[in-house]
Design a protein around this motif. Structure first.
Motif, PDB file in Angstrom:
ATOM      1  N   GLU A   1       0.834  -1.211   0.000  1.00  0.00           N
ATOM      2  CA  GLU A   1       0.000   0.000   0.000  1.00  0.00           C
ATOM      3  C   GLU A   1       0.865   1.258   0.000  1.00  0.00           C
ATOM      4  OE1 GLU A   1      -2.813   2.305   3.214  1.00  0.00           O
ATOM      5  OE2 GLU A   1      -2.687   0.122   3.319  1.00  0.00           O
ATOM      6  N   THR A   2       1.915   1.273   0.820  1.00  0.00           N
ATOM      7  CA  THR A   2       2.782   2.450   0.887  1.00  0.00           C
ATOM      8  C   THR A   2       3.548   2.663  -0.410  1.00  0.00           C
ATOM      9  OG1 THR A   2       4.629   1.193   1.842  1.00  0.00           O
ATOM     10  CG2 THR A   2       3.061   2.186   3.382  1.00  0.00           C
ATOM     11  N   LEU A   3       3.853   1.577  -1.117  1.00  0.00           N
ATOM     12  CA  LEU A   3       4.602   1.697  -2.369  1.00  0.00           C
ATOM     13  C   LEU A   3       3.703   2.124  -3.532  1.00  0.00           C
ATOM     14  CD1 LEU A   3       6.900  -1.468  -2.099  1.00  0.00           C
ATOM     15  CD2 LEU A   3       7.503   0.917  -1.648  1.00  0.00           C
ATOM     16  N   PHE A   4       2.481   1.592  -3.586  1.00  0.00           N
ATOM     17  CA  PHE A   4       1.588   1.923  -4.693  1.00  0.00           C
ATOM     18  C   PHE A   4       1.127   3.376  -4.644  1.00  0.00           C
ATOM     19  CE2 PHE A   4       1.114  -2.553  -5.883  1.00  0.00           C
ATOM     20  CZ  PHE A   4       0.964  -2.438  -7.258  1.00  0.00           C
ATOM     21  N   ILE A   5       1.153   3.976  -3.463  1.00  0.00           N
ATOM     22  CA  ILE A   5       0.802   5.390  -3.362  1.00  0.00           C
ATOM     23  C   ILE A   5       1.693   6.215  -4.288  1.00  0.00           C
ATOM     24  CG2 ILE A   5       0.935   7.409  -1.838  1.00  0.00           C
ATOM     25  CD1 ILE A   5      -0.092   5.694   0.414  1.00  0.00           C
ATOM     26  N   LEU A   6       2.951   5.819  -4.390  1.00  0.00           N
ATOM     27  CA  LEU A   6       3.911   6.567  -5.201  1.00  0.00           C
ATOM     28  C   LEU A   6       3.608   6.491  -6.693  1.00  0.00           C
ATOM     29  CD1 LEU A   6       7.193   5.448  -3.356  1.00  0.00           C
ATOM     30  CD2 LEU A   6       5.831   7.522  -2.975  1.00  0.00           C
ATOM     31  N   THR A   7       2.857   5.473  -7.114  1.00  0.00           N
ATOM     32  CA  THR A   7       2.570   5.292  -8.545  1.00  0.00           C
ATOM     33  C   THR A   7       1.296   6.007  -8.995  1.00  0.00           C
ATOM     34  OG1 THR A   7       1.198   3.278  -8.314  1.00  0.00           O
ATOM     35  CG2 THR A   7       3.593   2.979  -8.345  1.00  0.00           C
ATOM     36  N   ILE A   8       0.505   6.471  -8.034  1.00  0.00           N
ATOM     37  CA  ILE A   8      -0.793   7.052  -8.374  1.00  0.00           C
ATOM     38  C   ILE A   8      -0.690   8.275  -9.282  1.00  0.00           C
ATOM     39  CG2 ILE A   8      -2.804   8.225  -7.390  1.00  0.00           C
ATOM     40  CD1 ILE A   8      -2.783   6.209  -5.154  1.00  0.00           C
ATOM     41  N   PRO A   9       0.229   9.204  -9.036  1.00  0.00           N
ATOM     42  CA  PRO A   9       0.315  10.362  -9.941  1.00  0.00           C
ATOM     43  C   PRO A   9       0.506   9.963 -11.407  1.00  0.00           C
ATOM     44  CG  PRO A   9       1.575  10.783  -7.964  1.00  0.00           C
ATOM     45  CD  PRO A   9       1.152   9.339  -7.896  1.00  0.00           C
ATOM     46  N   PHE A  10       1.371   8.986 -11.654  1.00  0.00           N
ATOM     47  CA  PHE A  10       1.602   8.537 -13.029  1.00  0.00           C
ATOM     48  C   PHE A  10       0.339   7.956 -13.641  1.00  0.00           C
ATOM     49  CE2 PHE A  10       2.342   4.810 -15.725  1.00  0.00           C
ATOM     50  CZ  PHE A  10       2.940   5.418 -16.820  1.00  0.00           C
ATOM     51  N   PHE A  11      -0.317   7.022 -12.918  1.00  0.00           N
ATOM     52  CA  PHE A  11      -1.490   6.344 -13.470  1.00  0.00           C
ATOM     53  C   PHE A  11      -2.659   7.306 -13.674  1.00  0.00           C
ATOM     54  CE2 PHE A  11       0.709   2.499 -11.974  1.00  0.00           C
ATOM     55  CZ  PHE A  11       0.524   1.675 -13.069  1.00  0.00           C
TER      56      PHE A  11
ATOM     57  N   ALA B   1      -5.265  -2.366  -5.129  1.00  0.00           N
ATOM     58  CA  ALA B   1      -6.688  -2.503  -4.826  1.00  0.00           C
ATOM     59  C   ALA B   1      -7.142  -1.415  -3.862  1.00  0.00           C
ATOM     60  CB  ALA B   1      -6.961  -3.886  -4.231  1.00  0.00           C
ATOM     61  N   PHE B   2      -6.371  -1.186  -2.820  1.00  0.00           N
ATOM     62  CA  PHE B   2      -6.759  -0.213  -1.792  1.00  0.00           C
ATOM     63  C   PHE B   2      -6.506   1.230  -2.238  1.00  0.00           C
ATOM     64  CE2 PHE B   2      -5.927   2.415   1.933  1.00  0.00           C
ATOM     65  CZ  PHE B   2      -7.044   2.154   2.710  1.00  0.00           C
TER      66      PHE B   2
END
Length: 413
Positions: free
Chosen positions: A261-271, A318-319
């Motif tokens: 969860e903490t790592l995927f937060i970093l990808t949100i701006p790109f997606f 997912a989260f």
């Protein structure tokens, strides 16, 4: 002590106490107390019930009548008392009411910690956008540390997790009284409806927003499924794989979900910039489909262990992909006069209504596939996976939204 460090400790402890019992609760209820599927599901509905009204009421008290840091301390001290009784409770009815009592005082503290942090950072002339995310991430770290600690100490299957949470809750309660004072609000009077955020229901008149909020509720269901049954699922392997790492350290395995969860937060701006909010939310639903589907074929050893780890990895997408992108959707698509209320409504529907439906519904599904020989986990997870897949398909068809990259110029965490 530096004020940023003091707030970091506060945020760390706030979610530490949650991680001390939330993830292992399902396994404890099924393994030690031998509660039935429906009973376990009902206990997890207390998360949703406590989230429906209490955060708004406590917010009003902190706004007008009692300083937020003092109220925070009082609620955690009361919560420690509930944890003491939970540790000694064995029957379902008493456990349900004790857990509801605890969550009634704990759930509002999640918002109070933010209120305290924002107020103190502002009074110290610090940039909230730059500083707070670096403080808040330690809350997630606290959750992970507590989760792993409980598993490593062997408390995930016994009542020591509640005594542990009781001690931390007392510590936060005392610590909160040392935090600098948060002044009461001097803003204009608002109606009770506005203070509870209920005026945002006017947004249901707009098709796009109505669809969004309905699906926010339905996705709140899947989050509760994950909270309630992941630990109990791993406990079910005890008879066949008693010495496997995934069984003896189930909390550590599940903690990979929070790391993801903490790592995927970093990808949100790109997606978000590349694909848009609608596509990212569909990705979230498909990630839930994978989460449950991988659980269905998972095992503590061999290729099954690989499936199990992958289910933890996809949890981050997912989260995060729905909760954060959903919040941003509200920020960019609602009128400013409803924006704050709409954010509150988003939380109420996902963590409140959705959690209640998820606890009850998942309990009935698990009970349906439970016999004298045990639970048919493959069928259980396939039902949950099918639910998530149907959500993705229907959402793709009926949610009308055209991506405009210029709307999202910069996303900060």
């Amino acid at each position: 002590m530096d004020i940023k460090l003091r707030l970091t400790i506060l945020n760390f402890l706030e979610l530490f106490v949650f991680g001390a019992w939330l993830i292992s609760l399902g396994g404890y209820l099924g393994g030690q107390l031998h509660f039935e599927g429906i009973q376990i599901g009902k206990i997890f509905t207390t998360l949703g019930i406590a989230s429906l009204v209490m955060p708004g009421i406590v917010g009003i008290i902190a706004d007008k009548y009692l300083n937020a840091q003092k109220l925070l301390g009082i609620l955690h001290i009361i919560g420690a008392g509930f944890m003491f009784f939970l540790a000694q409770t064995k029957d379902f009815d008493t456990f349900f009411w004790m857990m509801l009592g605890y969550l009634t005082v704990y759930m509002p503290t999640l918002g109070l910690v933010n209120t305290v942090s924002y107020s103190i950072l502002t009074s110290n002339k610090l940039d909230i956008i730059k500083v707070f995310p670096k403080i808040r991430v330690w809350g997630t770290i606290g959750f992970i540390v507590a989760e792993v600690a409980v598993g490593t100490l062997g408390w995930a299957q016994n009542n020591m997790q509640f005594y542990f949470a009781m001690g931390i809750s007392l510590l936060i309660g005392i610590y909160a009284f040392t935090i600098p004072n948060v002044p009461l609000s001097t803003s204009e009077n608002k109606s009770l409806v506005q203070r509870l955020g209920l005026d945002a229901f006017a947004l249901f008149k707009e098709y796009k927003m109505a669809v969004f909020f309905i699906f926010a509720t339905l996705l709140g269901v899947v989050l509760q499924i994950s909270n309630a049954w992941a630990s109990e699922f791993l406990r079910s392997f005890t008879a066949d794989y008693p010495n496997s790492f995934a069984v003896t350290n189930s909390n550590t395995i599940i903690a990979l979900s929070q790391v993801s969860e903490t790592l995927f937060i970093l990808t949100i701006p790109f997606f978000l910039k590349r694909f848009g909010i609608k596509t990212v939310m569909i990705m979230s639903m498909l990630a839930w489909f994978l989460r449950f589907g991988l659980f269905g074929v998972a095992a503590p050893e061999g290729i099954g262990l690989g499936y199990l780890i992958m289910s933890m990895v996809v949890y981050g997408a997912a989260f995060d992909f729905f909760n954060i992108s959903g919040s941003l959707f509200i920020e960019t698509e609602t009128d400013s006069k409803y924006r704050g209320s709409a954010q509150g409504l988003f939380v109420l529907l996902t963590n409140g209504v959705g959690a209640v439906l998820g606890g009850m519904g998942s309990g009935f599904v698990v009970q349906h596939f439970t016999t004298e020989t045990g639970r048919d986990w493959l069928s259980i997870w396939l039902v949950f996976a099918a639910y998530a897949l149907i959500l993705a398909i229907v959402f793709r068809i009926i949610f009308k939204y055209k991506h405009n990259p210029e709307v999202i110029k910069e996303i900060k965490h």
